[in-house]
Structures are given as C-alpha cells and as structure tokens.
Motif scaffolding. Structure first.
Motif, PDB file in Angstrom:
ATOM      1  N   GLY A  39      37.483  33.153  56.201  1.00 30.74           N
ATOM      2  CA  GLY A  39      37.107  31.755  56.353  1.00 30.74           C
ATOM      3  C   GLY A  39      35.618  31.498  56.419  1.00 30.74           C
ATOM      4  O   GLY A  39      35.181  30.486  56.967  1.00 30.74           O
ATOM      5  N   LYS A  40      34.828  32.387  55.843  1.00 29.74           N
ATOM      6  CA  LYS A  40      33.370  32.242  55.894  1.00 29.74           C
ATOM      7  C   LYS A  40      32.901  30.974  55.185  1.00 29.74           C
ATOM      8  O   LYS A  40      32.073  30.230  55.715  1.00 29.74           O
ATOM      9  N   ASP A  41      33.421  30.723  53.983  1.00 29.93           N
ATOM     10  CA  ASP A  41      32.974  29.557  53.212  1.00 29.93           C
ATOM     11  C   ASP A  41      33.357  28.261  53.906  1.00 29.93           C
ATOM     12  O   ASP A  41      32.556  27.325  53.987  1.00 29.93           O
ATOM     13  N   LYS A  42      34.557  28.193  54.420  1.00 30.59           N
ATOM     14  CA  LYS A  42      35.017  26.985  55.115  1.00 30.59           C
ATOM     15  C   LYS A  42      34.162  26.745  56.367  1.00 30.59           C
ATOM     16  O   LYS A  42      33.751  25.621  56.648  1.00 30.59           O
ATOM     17  N   LEU A  43      33.864  27.810  57.101  1.00 25.69           N
ATOM     18  CA  LEU A  43      33.023  27.694  58.285  1.00 25.69           C
ATOM     19  C   LEU A  43      31.620  27.230  57.906  1.00 25.69           C
ATOM     20  O   LEU A  43      31.074  26.307  58.512  1.00 25.69           O
ATOM     21  N   CYS A  44      31.062  27.843  56.884  1.00 24.42           N
ATOM     22  CA  CYS A  44      29.679  27.535  56.504  1.00 24.42           C
ATOM     23  C   CYS A  44      29.512  26.115  55.967  1.00 24.42           C
ATOM     24  O   CYS A  44      28.511  25.457  56.266  1.00 24.42           O
ATOM     25  N   ILE A  45      30.472  25.614  55.192  1.00 26.19           N
ATOM     26  CA  ILE A  45      30.348  24.242  54.690  1.00 26.19           C
ATOM     27  C   ILE A  45      30.426  23.251  55.848  1.00 26.19           C
ATOM     28  O   ILE A  45      29.743  22.228  55.857  1.00 26.19           O
ATOM     29  N   ASN A  46      31.205  23.577  56.864  1.00 28.67           N
ATOM     30  CA  ASN A  46      31.284  22.713  58.038  1.00 28.67           C
ATOM     31  C   ASN A  46      30.012  22.797  58.879  1.00 28.67           C
ATOM     32  O   ASN A  46      29.560  21.790  59.429  1.00 28.67           O
ATOM     33  N   GLN A  68      29.134  31.205  40.569  1.00 26.70           N
ATOM     34  CA  GLN A  68      29.967  31.519  41.730  1.00 26.70           C
ATOM     35  C   GLN A  68      30.016  30.334  42.690  1.00 26.70           C
ATOM     36  O   GLN A  68      31.064  30.014  43.239  1.00 26.70           O
ATOM     37  N   ALA A  69      28.888  29.683  42.892  1.00 30.96           N
ATOM     38  CA  ALA A  69      28.842  28.509  43.772  1.00 30.96           C
ATOM     39  C   ALA A  69      29.733  27.402  43.222  1.00 30.96           C
ATOM     40  O   ALA A  69      30.471  26.758  43.964  1.00 30.96           O
ATOM     41  N   ARG A  70      29.669  27.199  41.911  1.00 27.73           N
ATOM     42  CA  ARG A  70      30.485  26.149  41.284  1.00 27.73           C
ATOM     43  C   ARG A  70      31.977  26.482  41.410  1.00 27.73           C
ATOM     44  O   ARG A  70      32.794  25.649  41.755  1.00 27.73           O
ATOM     45  N   LYS A  71      32.314  27.726  41.154  1.00 28.31           N
ATOM     46  CA  LYS A  71      33.720  28.130  41.161  1.00 28.31           C
ATOM     47  C   LYS A  71      34.296  28.141  42.582  1.00 28.31           C
ATOM     48  O   LYS A  71      35.385  27.645  42.822  1.00 28.31           O
ATOM     49  N   VAL A  72      33.551  28.687  43.540  1.00 27.64           N
ATOM     50  CA  VAL A  72      34.080  28.869  44.893  1.00 27.64           C
ATOM     51  C   VAL A  72      34.047  27.584  45.705  1.00 27.64           C
ATOM     52  O   VAL A  72      35.051  27.188  46.298  1.00 27.64           O
ATOM     53  N   ILE A  73      32.916  26.902  45.779  1.00 31.31           N
ATOM     54  CA  ILE A  73      32.773  25.747  46.665  1.00 31.31           C
ATOM     55  C   ILE A  73      32.948  24.427  45.924  1.00 31.31           C
ATOM     56  O   ILE A  73      33.710  23.568  46.330  1.00 31.31           O
ATOM     57  N   LEU A  77      39.408  25.561  45.989  1.00 29.62           N
ATOM     58  CA  LEU A  77      40.415  25.113  46.943  1.00 29.62           C
ATOM     59  C   LEU A  77      40.670  26.229  47.949  1.00 29.62           C
ATOM     60  O   LEU A  77      40.569  27.406  47.613  1.00 29.62           O
ATOM     61  N   ASP A  78      41.035  25.838  49.159  1.00 34.46           N
ATOM     62  CA  ASP A  78      41.413  26.855  50.138  1.00 34.46           C
ATOM     63  C   ASP A  78      42.883  27.219  49.943  1.00 34.46           C
ATOM     64  O   ASP A  78      43.547  26.729  49.021  1.00 34.46           O
ATOM     65  N   ALA A  79      43.410  28.075  50.796  1.00 36.83           N
ATOM     66  CA  ALA A  79      44.793  28.547  50.654  1.00 36.83           C
ATOM     67  C   ALA A  79      45.804  27.410  50.774  1.00 36.83           C
ATOM     68  O   ALA A  79      46.890  27.472  50.208  1.00 36.83           O
ATOM     69  N   ALA A  80      45.448  26.347  51.488  1.00 37.17           N
ATOM     70  CA  ALA A  80      46.351  25.210  51.668  1.00 37.17           C
ATOM     71  C   ALA A  80      46.210  24.170  50.550  1.00 37.17           C
ATOM     72  O   ALA A  80      46.895  23.156  50.556  1.00 37.17           O
ATOM     73  N   GLY A  81      45.295  24.408  49.604  1.00 35.74           N
ATOM     74  CA  GLY A  81      45.102  23.481  48.491  1.00 35.74           C
ATOM     75  C   GLY A  81      44.091  22.383  48.755  1.00 35.74           C
ATOM     76  O   GLY A  81      43.991  21.429  47.994  1.00 35.74           O
ATOM     77  N   MET A  82      43.313  22.503  49.815  1.00 42.52           N
ATOM     78  CA  MET A  82      42.292  21.504  50.145  1.00 42.52           C
ATOM     79  C   MET A  82      40.960  21.915  49.523  1.00 42.52           C
ATOM     80  O   MET A  82      40.562  23.081  49.597  1.00 42.52           O
ATOM     81  N   ARG A  83      40.277  20.950  48.919  1.00 40.05           N
ATOM     82  CA  ARG A  83      38.952  21.224  48.355  1.00 40.05           C
ATOM     83  C   ARG A  83      37.958  21.496  49.477  1.00 40.05           C
ATOM     84  O   ARG A  83      37.998  20.860  50.527  1.00 40.05           O
TER      85      ARG A  83
END
Length: 114
Positions: A39-46, A68-73, A77-83
């Motif tokens: 959950g590093k990306d989700k944590l960092c965007i928050n 990579q930035a374009r594709k990942v963030i 989508l996260d595992a639940a399908g949320m952008r």
C-alpha cells in the motif's frame, strides 16, 4: 465544508503510524521501506494530498520512468477497483492536466507525477 483527509482511505496499522508521525508529531522526513503490495502508493498519494492542503507548494511523486507514473498512479486502480487519484477529493481540485500529470488544488498547490 469539512473534508476528512486521508480521503477514502483507511490506513493499516503501520500506515497509521506514518501518518501520525508526519501530521501529529511533526516529523519532517520519513524513510519507508516496505514489501510490494503493502500500500505504498495509496499511502503516499494520501500524504501528498494532505501536505498540499496544509501548505501551498508543488508536491512531486517521482518514479524511475514517466510511463510508470502514468500507468501506476494516473491511470491505475487499486485491488478494489478505485482509482488512485480518487483519493484527492474532487471538491479540492481546481484543474487537472493529463499531459503533464498534474493536479492543481483550489488553494494553489500542485501535485505532479514524474
């Protein structure tokens, strides 16, 4: 209007410790070493969103390569399908630029992926 940050994000125990250190205890620097899928990306965007709301500035989220930035963030989508970008509340977004991968907030802060 009251906006809760982090937005649409319930941190895991170790993520909550990082948020506590940054926004309650006032740490300025944190080094995060975590396994993949932690959950590093989700944590960092928050973290970027909360920091950009607190103090006006330009906040960069850097990847080894731009695609990579374009594709990942930007498109990811996260595992639940949320952008990932849905963690930035829509009411805080003044404008978004897909070409430059920037989100300008209503307070003048800019979040940019590079």
């Amino acid at each position: 209007m009251i906006i809760d940050l982090p937005h649409k994000f319930v941190p895991r125990d170790y993520q909550a410790d990082i948020l506590q250190a940054l926004f309650v205890e006032g740490f300025r620097h944190i080094y995060l070493v975590a396994h993949r899928r932690s959950g590093k990306d989700k944590l960092c965007i928050n973290i970027l969103t909360a920091a950009a709301c607190r103090r006006v500035g330009t906040y960069l989220y850097l990847f080894p390569q731009t695609n990579q930035a374009r594709k990942v963030i930007w498109k990811g989508l996260d595992a639940a399908g949320m952008r990932f970008l849905d963690h930035i509340p829509a009411c805080l977004v003044a404008k978004s630029n897909g070409t430059e991968m920037t989100v300008e907030l209503i307070n003048g802060s800019i979040i940019q992926l590079a």
